[in-house]
Structures are given as structure tokens and as C-alpha cells.
Design a protein around this motif. Structure first.
Motif, PDB file in Angstrom:
ATOM      1  N   HIS A  10      -9.738   1.652   4.516  1.00 55.67           N
ATOM      2  CA  HIS A  10      -8.273   1.801   5.602  1.00 55.67           C
ATOM      3  C   HIS A  10      -8.571   2.869   6.614  1.00 55.67           C
ATOM      4  O   HIS A  10      -9.327   3.715   6.404  1.00 55.67           O
ATOM      5  CB  HIS A  10      -7.446   2.176   4.286  1.00 55.67           C
ATOM      6  CG  HIS A  10      -6.015   2.186   5.153  1.00 55.67           C
ATOM      7  ND1 HIS A  10      -5.424   3.335   5.914  1.00 55.67           N
ATOM      8  CD2 HIS A  10      -4.878   1.271   4.932  1.00 55.67           C
ATOM      9  CE1 HIS A  10      -4.207   3.025   6.368  1.00 55.67           C
ATOM     10  NE2 HIS A  10      -3.935   1.737   5.556  1.00 55.67           N
TER      11      HIS A  10
ATOM     12  N   GLY B 278       2.822  -0.888   4.270  1.00 54.79           N
ATOM     13  CA  GLY B 278       2.848   0.499   3.983  1.00 54.79           C
ATOM     14  C   GLY B 278       4.468   0.782   3.766  1.00 54.79           C
ATOM     15  O   GLY B 278       4.989   0.697   2.762  1.00 54.79           O
TER      16      GLY B 278
ATOM     17  N   GLU C 115      -6.914   5.051   7.332  1.00 54.20           N
ATOM     18  CA  GLU C 115      -6.626   6.768   7.045  1.00 54.20           C
ATOM     19  C   GLU C 115      -7.758   7.372   6.367  1.00 54.20           C
ATOM     20  O   GLU C 115      -8.258   8.274   6.753  1.00 54.20           O
ATOM     21  CB  GLU C 115      -5.370   6.574   6.221  1.00 54.20           C
ATOM     22  CG  GLU C 115      -4.024   6.513   6.979  1.00 54.20           C
ATOM     23  CD  GLU C 115      -2.966   5.864   6.527  1.00 54.20           C
ATOM     24  OE1 GLU C 115      -3.023   5.894   5.201  1.00 54.20           O
ATOM     25  OE2 GLU C 115      -2.013   5.474   6.929  1.00 54.20           O
TER      26      GLU C 115
ATOM     27  N   LYS D 291       0.146   4.306  -0.524  1.00 53.98           N
ATOM     28  CA  LYS D 291      -0.639   5.673  -0.123  1.00 53.98           C
ATOM     29  C   LYS D 291      -0.176   6.652  -0.822  1.00 53.98           C
ATOM     30  O   LYS D 291      -0.078   6.301  -2.081  1.00 53.98           O
ATOM     31  CB  LYS D 291      -0.150   5.844   1.301  1.00 53.98           C
ATOM     32  CG  LYS D 291       0.000   4.611   2.450  1.00 53.98           C
ATOM     33  CD  LYS D 291      -0.047   4.848   3.814  1.00 53.98           C
ATOM     34  CE  LYS D 291      -0.231   3.511   4.583  1.00 53.98           C
ATOM     35  NZ  LYS D 291      -0.180   3.563   6.097  1.00 53.98           N
TER      36      LYS D 291
ATOM     37  N   GLU E 286      -5.599  -4.183  10.963  1.00 53.91           N
ATOM     38  CA  GLU E 286      -4.497  -3.072  10.918  1.00 53.91           C
ATOM     39  C   GLU E 286      -4.736  -2.380  12.411  1.00 53.91           C
ATOM     40  O   GLU E 286      -5.806  -1.485  12.321  1.00 53.91           O
ATOM     41  CB  GLU E 286      -4.421  -2.164   9.914  1.00 53.91           C
ATOM     42  CG  GLU E 286      -4.134  -2.953   8.630  1.00 53.91           C
ATOM     43  CD  GLU E 286      -3.682  -2.131   7.469  1.00 53.91           C
ATOM     44  OE1 GLU E 286      -2.482  -2.133   7.051  1.00 53.91           O
ATOM     45  OE2 GLU E 286      -4.293  -0.790   7.294  1.00 53.91           O
TER      46      GLU E 286
ATOM     47  N   ASN F 173       0.901  -1.178   0.055  1.00 58.15           N
ATOM     48  CA  ASN F 173       0.164   0.222   0.070  1.00 58.15           C
ATOM     49  C   ASN F 173       0.915   1.350  -0.040  1.00 58.15           C
ATOM     50  O   ASN F 173       1.431   1.622   0.744  1.00 58.15           O
ATOM     51  CB  ASN F 173      -0.923  -0.126   1.352  1.00 58.15           C
ATOM     52  CG  ASN F 173      -1.619   1.336   1.372  1.00 58.15           C
ATOM     53  OD1 ASN F 173      -1.909   2.141   0.563  1.00 58.15           O
ATOM     54  ND2 ASN F 173      -2.322   1.325   2.667  1.00 58.15           N
TER      55      ASN F 173
ATOM     56  N   LEU G   3      -0.393  -6.478   4.843  1.00 61.29           N
ATOM     57  CA  LEU G   3      -0.354  -5.388   4.092  1.00 61.29           C
ATOM     58  C   LEU G   3       0.409  -4.251   4.591  1.00 61.29           C
ATOM     59  O   LEU G   3       0.683  -3.906   5.562  1.00 61.29           O
ATOM     60  CB  LEU G   3      -2.187  -4.667   4.407  1.00 61.29           C
ATOM     61  CG  LEU G   3      -2.619  -3.631   3.749  1.00 61.29           C
ATOM     62  CD1 LEU G   3      -2.471  -3.438   2.244  1.00 61.29           C
ATOM     63  CD2 LEU G   3      -3.780  -3.083   4.101  1.00 61.29           C
TER      64      LEU G   3
ATOM     65  N   ALA H 102      -0.442   0.988  15.271  1.00 68.42           N
ATOM     66  CA  ALA H 102       0.787   0.004  14.953  1.00 68.42           C
ATOM     67  C   ALA H 102       1.060   0.593  13.206  1.00 68.42           C
ATOM     68  O   ALA H 102       2.064   0.298  12.854  1.00 68.42           O
ATOM     69  CB  ALA H 102       0.584  -1.341  14.698  1.00 68.42           C
TER      70      ALA H 102
ATOM     71  N   GLY I 179       2.474   2.905  10.534  1.00 65.63           N
ATOM     72  CA  GLY I 179       3.555   3.775  10.469  1.00 65.63           C
ATOM     73  C   GLY I 179       4.192   4.164  11.715  1.00 65.63           C
ATOM     74  O   GLY I 179       4.731   5.380  11.857  1.00 65.63           O
TER      75      GLY I 179
ATOM     76  N   GLY J 142       0.706  -3.041   9.990  1.00 66.18           N
ATOM     77  CA  GLY J 142       0.973  -2.349  10.711  1.00 66.18           C
ATOM     78  C   GLY J 142       2.457  -2.411  11.219  1.00 66.18           C
ATOM     79  O   GLY J 142       2.604  -3.385  11.886  1.00 66.18           O
ATOM     80  N   SER J 143       3.338  -1.650  10.290  1.00 67.50           N
ATOM     81  CA  SER J 143       4.761  -1.671  10.691  1.00 67.50           C
ATOM     82  C   SER J 143       5.211  -3.069  10.665  1.00 67.50           C
ATOM     83  O   SER J 143       6.386  -3.473  11.099  1.00 67.50           O
ATOM     84  CB  SER J 143       5.071  -1.115  12.255  1.00 67.50           C
ATOM     85  OG  SER J 143       4.817   0.049  12.088  1.00 67.50           O
TER      86      SER J 143
HETATM   87  P1  PGA Z   1       2.713   0.669   7.748  1.00 64.70           P
HETATM   88  O1  PGA Z   1       1.338   0.803   6.939  1.00 64.70           O
HETATM   89  O2  PGA Z   1       3.264  -0.681   7.150  1.00 64.70           O
HETATM   90  O3  PGA Z   1       3.515   1.717   7.238  1.00 64.70           O
HETATM   91  O4  PGA Z   1       2.521   0.608   9.040  1.00 64.70           O
HETATM   92  C1  PGA Z   1       0.671  -0.344   6.863  1.00 64.70           C
HETATM   93  C2  PGA Z   1      -0.951   0.404   6.243  1.00 64.70           C
HETATM   94  O5  PGA Z   1      -1.211   1.184   6.742  1.00 64.70           O
HETATM   95  O6  PGA Z   1      -1.445  -0.471   5.415  1.00 64.70           O
END
Ligand code: PGA
Length: 255
Positions: A96, A235, A98, A12, A168, A10, A233, A172, A174, A213-214
Motif C-alpha cells: 500500500h 478506505g 502508505e 487502515k 491507487e 481497507n 479498494l 486520490a 483520502g 482512491g476516494s
Molecule cells: P480512500 O483510501 O478510499 O480513503 O481514498 C483507499 C486506500 O487507501 O486503500
């Protein structure tokens, strides 16, 4: 039950088309022939067409990060399922955190998108997860249950085959704080039990439940080794070919 692992990038709101194509070419060159892991990249809308050309003939699939539930009309700034399908997009990230937090997306709105995606042969990647305050209040499973049940309302068993859910935890994403493998597995097993109730045993056992999540190459093996964690998934770590391909490698090695 064997479920092939899935790694979704993803991106973003990152990468101009020129930068996106460099990354897509690198990914295609390194893992483009792999078929033991399902790989999906989700660049911004502006890079989808170029990415689609580069990925032609590879095993890497293309996903979008969002979509409007209507097929066309006066919805300034939005993109519809047929527009994505025309670019050979196969997957779409929906709900998502966000989108929920910054753009006010509700479970009901996310649900409309899920139904439209399925009707238009796009595979939804439905994102769910609790905030830190919700976890600390002991509300994690209740929050996730509501998001899964409302997000999948009206989805029929016969059409739910390719469904993907991404757990997610918002705290966690970002942040560099990753859920422990045990924390994630608990929620993943719970989500699978919900899918059994909603869609039946067969669909639930086939559905992929991704952790997000990270997730990074350093923590991936432990997470991906859990029975109900079927992939990630990703980021931040999807923005460089090296870390993204290392994650695919980890998914291929996970039992
Ligand atoms: P991240 O994001 O890997 O940067 O924590 C995951 C996501 O938001 O899909």
C-alpha cells in the motif's frame, strides 16, 4: 471475459476490536449472503480474530493490511503468513502507498511478501500507483509498470490464479479527489497488458484489477462500469456499513 467484481474494505488504523465487531456484524447482516460480488474486509490485526468468528458461515472474506515475508523470527512488531492463516485470513494487502511512503517499503521487499503470501495460500492484493508529481511529469505508466513488474517478479503462472492488483493513484487516496473513469481505465488496461506479458493471457484475463482512491457510492457506478475496473479498494467509505454496503450494491449492479 466475465470477472466477478470485488470490493475490499481497507480500514487502515481505525476501530478498536469492540468497534470493529459492530461494523463487521452490520456488514455480515446486510451482505453476508451475497455471492455475486466478492467482499473482503481488512480490519487492523487486533480485530482479525474476533472478525473471523463473526464472519464464519458468511460469504464475506477476511483480509490483513500487511504481512512480513518471513514465517517467524526476530522481527519485533511484525505478523507472518501462518499467523494470518490460523485466523482464516484469505487475502493480504501488500505494498500500500502508505507502507511505501511512511515505512520505506521498496518494490523488492513488497515482492518478497507477494511470494510468501502465494506460497502460503494467501491472495495478495498488490497496490501500485503514482504520486501527483509523477502524474504531472507524465510518468504514470512508467511508475506503475515498475511497481507491477518488480512486485510480481518470480511469480509463476501456475500459482498466480487469484492475483489481485489495486491501482491507487496516491493523489486520490483520502483526498476526495477521484481519478476520472477514463484516467483509471487507461491505467487498468495498461496493467492488464502487463499481466498478459508477465503471466499469460489466461491469468491476466482472470485477475481482478481494483481501483482505489476516494471511491464512494456516488462515483462508484461510473468507475465500475469500465471494462478493466473489476472492483474497488475502499478506505474512508469502508468505515461505515451503509456506504460500504452501497458500494457492494453498486458493484453487483455494474455490468
Ligand atoms: P480512500 O483510501 O478510499 O480513503 O481514498 C483507499 C486506500 O487507501 O486503500
Amino acid at each position: 471475459m466475465y470477472r466477478q467484481k470485488m470490493i475490499v474494505g481497507n480500514w487502515k488504523m481505525n476501530k478498536t476490536t469492540a468497534d470493529a465487531l459492530v461494523l463487521i456484524r452490520d456488514i455480515a447482516a446486510t451482505v453476508g449472503k451475497r455471492t455475486d460480488v466478492d467482499v473482503v474486509v481488512c480490519p487492523p490485526f487486533t480485530a482479525l480474530e474476533g472478525a473471523s468468528r463473526v464472519l464464519e458461515g458468511t460469504a464475506v472474506k477476511l483480509g490483513a493490511q500487511n504481512m512480513h515475508p518471513e514465517l517467524n523470527g526476530a522481527f519485533t512488531g511484525e505478523v507472518s503468513a501462518p499467523m494470518l492463516r490460523e485466523l482464516f485470513v484469505t487475502h493480504v494487502i501488500l505494498g500500500h502507498s502508505e507502507r511505501r511512503a511512511y515505512f520505506g517499503e521498496t518494490d523488492a521487499f513488497v515482492n518478497q511478501k507477494v511470494l510468501t503470501a502465494i506460497k502460503n495460500q494467501l491472495r495478495p492484493i498488490l497496490c501500485v500507483g503514482e504520486t501527483l508529481a509523477e502524474r504531472e511529469a507524465g510518468a504514470t505508466l512508467r511508475v506503475v509498470q515498475t511497481q507491477v513488474e518488480r512486485g510480481l517478479e518470480g511469480v509463476g503462472r501456475e500459482t498466480a490464479g487469484g492475483i489481485v492488483v489495486a491501482y491507487e493513484p496516491v493523489w486520490a487516496i483520502g483526498t476526495g479527489k477521484v481519478a476520472t473513469a477514463a484516467q483509471a481505465q487507461e491505467v487498468h488496461a495498461f496493467i492488464r497488458s502487463l499481466l498478459v506479458k508477465l503471466l499469460g493471457e489466461a491469468v491476466a484475463q482472470r485477475a481482478r484489477i481494483l481501483y482505489g482512491g476516494s471511491m464512494k457510492p456516488a462515483n462508484a457506478a461510473e468507475l465500475l462500469g469500465q471494462g478493466d475496473i473489476d472492483g474497488g479498494l475502499i478506505g474512508g467509505a469502508s468505515l461505515e456499513a451503509r456506504s460500504f454496503c452501497d458500494l457492494i450494491q453498486a458493484a453487483g449492479a455494474a455490468k
